[in-house]
Write a protein that holds these residues in place. Structure first.
Motif, mmCIF file in Angstrom:
data_model
loop_
_atom_site.group_PDB
_atom_site.id
_atom_site.type_symbol
_atom_site.label_atom_id
_atom_site.label_comp_id
_atom_site.label_asym_id
_atom_site.label_seq_id
_atom_site.Cartn_x
_atom_site.Cartn_y
_atom_site.Cartn_z
ATOM 1 N N GLY A 76 0.790 -1.225 0.000
ATOM 2 C CA GLY A 76 0.000 0.000 0.000
ATOM 3 C C GLY A 76 0.821 1.273 0.000
ATOM 4 O O GLY A 76 0.396 2.292 0.549
ATOM 5 N N THR A 77 1.987 1.240 -0.639
ATOM 6 C CA THR A 77 2.870 2.415 -0.647
ATOM 7 C C THR A 77 2.989 3.038 -2.038
ATOM 8 O O THR A 77 4.040 3.570 -2.398
ATOM 9 C CB THR A 77 4.270 2.030 -0.122
ATOM 10 O OG1 THR A 77 4.764 0.901 -0.868
ATOM 11 C CG2 THR A 77 4.225 1.676 1.349
ATOM 12 N N ASP A 79 0.983 5.812 -4.531
ATOM 13 C CA ASP A 79 -0.070 6.809 -4.710
ATOM 14 C C ASP A 79 -0.462 6.793 -6.191
ATOM 15 O O ASP A 79 0.214 7.396 -7.026
ATOM 16 C CB ASP A 79 0.429 8.197 -4.292
ATOM 17 C CG ASP A 79 -0.696 9.232 -4.242
ATOM 18 O OD1 ASP A 79 -1.629 9.128 -5.058
ATOM 19 O OD2 ASP A 79 -0.626 10.139 -3.397
ATOM 20 N N LYS A 81 -2.973 8.110 -7.813
ATOM 21 C CA LYS A 81 -3.383 9.401 -8.366
ATOM 22 C C LYS A 81 -2.168 10.256 -8.716
ATOM 23 O O LYS A 81 -2.089 10.840 -9.807
ATOM 24 C CB LYS A 81 -4.272 10.125 -7.360
ATOM 25 C CG LYS A 81 -4.913 11.402 -7.887
ATOM 26 C CD LYS A 81 -5.860 11.986 -6.849
ATOM 27 C CE LYS A 81 -6.551 13.237 -7.375
ATOM 28 N NZ LYS A 81 -7.489 13.798 -6.355
ATOM 29 N N PHE A 166 -3.816 14.972 -2.995
ATOM 30 C CA PHE A 166 -3.388 13.582 -3.127
ATOM 31 C C PHE A 166 -3.485 12.937 -1.744
ATOM 32 O O PHE A 166 -2.597 13.103 -0.898
ATOM 33 C CB PHE A 166 -1.956 13.516 -3.663
ATOM 34 C CG PHE A 166 -1.786 14.149 -5.023
ATOM 35 C CD1 PHE A 166 -2.136 13.453 -6.167
ATOM 36 C CD2 PHE A 166 -1.292 15.443 -5.150
ATOM 37 C CE1 PHE A 166 -1.986 14.030 -7.422
ATOM 38 C CE2 PHE A 166 -1.135 16.027 -6.393
ATOM 39 C CZ PHE A 166 -1.489 15.325 -7.537
ATOM 40 N N LYS A 167 -4.570 12.213 -1.531
ATOM 41 C CA LYS A 167 -4.875 11.701 -0.195
ATOM 42 C C LYS A 167 -3.847 10.688 0.293
ATOM 43 O O LYS A 167 -3.504 10.669 1.472
ATOM 44 C CB LYS A 167 -6.273 11.074 -0.199
ATOM 45 C CG LYS A 167 -7.391 12.085 -0.448
ATOM 46 C CD LYS A 167 -8.762 11.421 -0.387
ATOM 47 C CE LYS A 167 -9.866 12.450 -0.621
ATOM 48 N NZ LYS A 167 -11.216 11.830 -0.579
ATOM 49 N N LYS A 168 -3.388 9.848 -0.606
ATOM 50 C CA LYS A 168 -2.429 8.820 -0.192
ATOM 51 C C LYS A 168 -1.133 9.444 0.311
ATOM 52 O O LYS A 168 -0.544 8.987 1.297
ATOM 53 C CB LYS A 168 -2.128 7.892 -1.377
ATOM 54 C CG LYS A 168 -1.308 6.669 -1.016
ATOM 55 C CD LYS A 168 -2.134 5.677 -0.232
ATOM 56 C CE LYS A 168 -1.370 4.413 0.040
ATOM 57 N NZ LYS A 168 -2.152 3.424 0.788
ATOM 58 N N SER A 169 -0.689 10.493 -0.377
ATOM 59 C CA SER A 169 0.543 11.171 0.013
ATOM 60 C C SER A 169 0.310 12.258 1.059
ATOM 61 O O SER A 169 1.272 12.840 1.566
ATOM 62 C CB SER A 169 1.210 11.798 -1.220
ATOM 63 O OG SER A 169 1.541 10.813 -2.174
ATOM 64 N N LYS A 170 -0.967 12.568 1.307
ATOM 65 C CA LYS A 170 -1.341 13.580 2.299
ATOM 66 C C LYS A 170 -0.756 14.956 1.962
ATOM 67 O O LYS A 170 -0.211 15.651 2.824
ATOM 68 C CB LYS A 170 -0.897 13.150 3.702
ATOM 69 C CG LYS A 170 -1.535 11.851 4.168
ATOM 70 C CD LYS A 170 -1.038 11.445 5.544
ATOM 71 C CE LYS A 170 -1.675 10.131 5.978
ATOM 72 N NZ LYS A 170 -1.172 9.681 7.309
ATOM 73 N N VAL A 214 5.996 6.777 0.413
ATOM 74 C CA VAL A 214 5.168 6.665 -0.791
ATOM 75 C C VAL A 214 5.987 6.897 -2.060
ATOM 76 O O VAL A 214 5.617 6.436 -3.141
ATOM 77 C CB VAL A 214 3.998 7.681 -0.725
ATOM 78 C CG1 VAL A 214 3.154 7.637 -1.991
ATOM 79 C CG2 VAL A 214 3.129 7.405 0.486
ATOM 80 N N THR A 218 5.606 4.906 -5.873
ATOM 81 C CA THR A 218 5.002 5.776 -6.885
ATOM 82 C C THR A 218 5.972 6.035 -8.029
ATOM 83 O O THR A 218 5.576 6.099 -9.203
ATOM 84 C CB THR A 218 4.571 7.112 -6.251
ATOM 85 O OG1 THR A 218 3.721 6.850 -5.128
ATOM 86 C CG2 THR A 218 3.823 7.972 -7.252
#
Length: 308
Positions: A76-77, A79, A81, A166-170, A214, A218
């Protein structure tokens, strides 16, 4: 044990090629880079023509990146998007780069440009990365933290329009620098046969302020598709991809990448960056030496195709 490379038009030791592929795959998984910055010079050192080394090296980058990206996806690392924005810029840059590649080849300056570009790029990037890594290691030894920005203080990048969350990367960031970074990496991929991770990873961390956990996954996500696109176009338009060489490198690269990811998870970020910087500098110095030393064969025989 030797095999014949039809596009490169020479015979090579398959064990040496396997070793190159495995080593580069290992580094790809450990550092989150495609490995093209290393495999292309290695192939050139082994007397593979630069035009073939660049195009075929990109194929090995795809294999190593896929292997590493799968591992990061499971953890899960990645992103998606952010990676998609990088990818769109990368495809545009790769298209322009392929045109530049063909133009340089037509005027007979491609080999020189590739070597000079590698020396300048690896030397500058490696030096900057090494300086930063040494500074970070010293701070860690003294238990110091990196100075944080004042609340509300942002650089010029954060003032650009077209911001996306970018929610995954906050992070909340404009897509302009993200796509621009991808565009530059795309050009490098098609002209130099590099995945571009050795530039993209530091840029994402220090310029775009993306969390390190992340960044690696990515980066590999973007590298896969841009490199694959480059390989397909180079094979169909310029006929410079050696399938036999690419297949051997691909097998070894996939295996090596799996072990590289495991090792990379055990090292601190500062240590990883320092090791990558030293590796980048070493390759750049080796290429610089090749440029200044006189060639072993001063004269070469070129077939005129006239039948005489």
């Amino acid at each position: 044990m030797t095999i014949y490379l039809p596009i490169a038009e020479l015979s090579v030791n398959v064990l040496i090629i396997l070793g190159m592929g495995a080593a580069v795959g290992f580094l790809s998984g450990m550092f989150g880079v495609g490995g093209g910055f290393l495999i292309t010079p290695l192939l050139i050192f082994y007397n593979i023509p630069p035009v073939v080394a660049v195009a075929t090296g990109a194929n090995q980058v795809v294999a190593s990146s896929i292997s590493g990206a799968i591992t990061h996806f499971r953890r899960g690392t990645i992103d998606i998007k952010l990676g998609t924005v990088l990818l769109l810029g990368g495809l545009a840059g790769a298209t322009l780069g392929i045109w530049i590649f063909a133009a340089l080849r037509r005027i007979g300056q491609l080999d020189l440009v590739i070597s000079l570009a590698y020396v300048l790029l690896l030397g500058s990037v490696g030096s900057l990365m090494l300086a930063e890594s040494i500074s970070a290691l010293r701070r860690a030894k003294r238990n110091e933290t990196m100075p944080l920005r004042r609340p509300g203080h942002h650089g010029w990048i954060h003032r650009l329009p077209l911001k996306v969350r970018f929610k995954k990367s906050k992070i909340y960031l404009s897509i302009i620098p993200v796509a621009g970074l991808g565009f530059c990496i795309g050009i490098l991929t098609s002209v130099m046969g590099v995945g571009g991770g050795f530039i993209m990873v530091p840029a994402m961390i220090y310029l775009l302020r993306i969390p390190t956990n992340v960044v690696v996954g990515t980066s590999l996500f973007q590298i896969i598709f841009v490199s694959a696109y480059t390989v397909i176009v180079q094979a169909t338009a310029n006929y410079t991809v050696d399938i036999v060489l690419a297949f051997v490198l691909m097998i070894a690269g996939v295996i090596g990448a799996q072990y590289g990811v495991r090792v990379g998870q055990k090292l601190r970020g500062e240590q990883l960056r320092a090791l990558l910087a030293l590796l980048v500098l070493a390759v750049g110095i080796r290429l610089a030496v090749e440029l200044v030393l006189p060639p072993a064969d001063i004269y070469s025989v070129i077939s005129s195709g006239s039948g005489f």
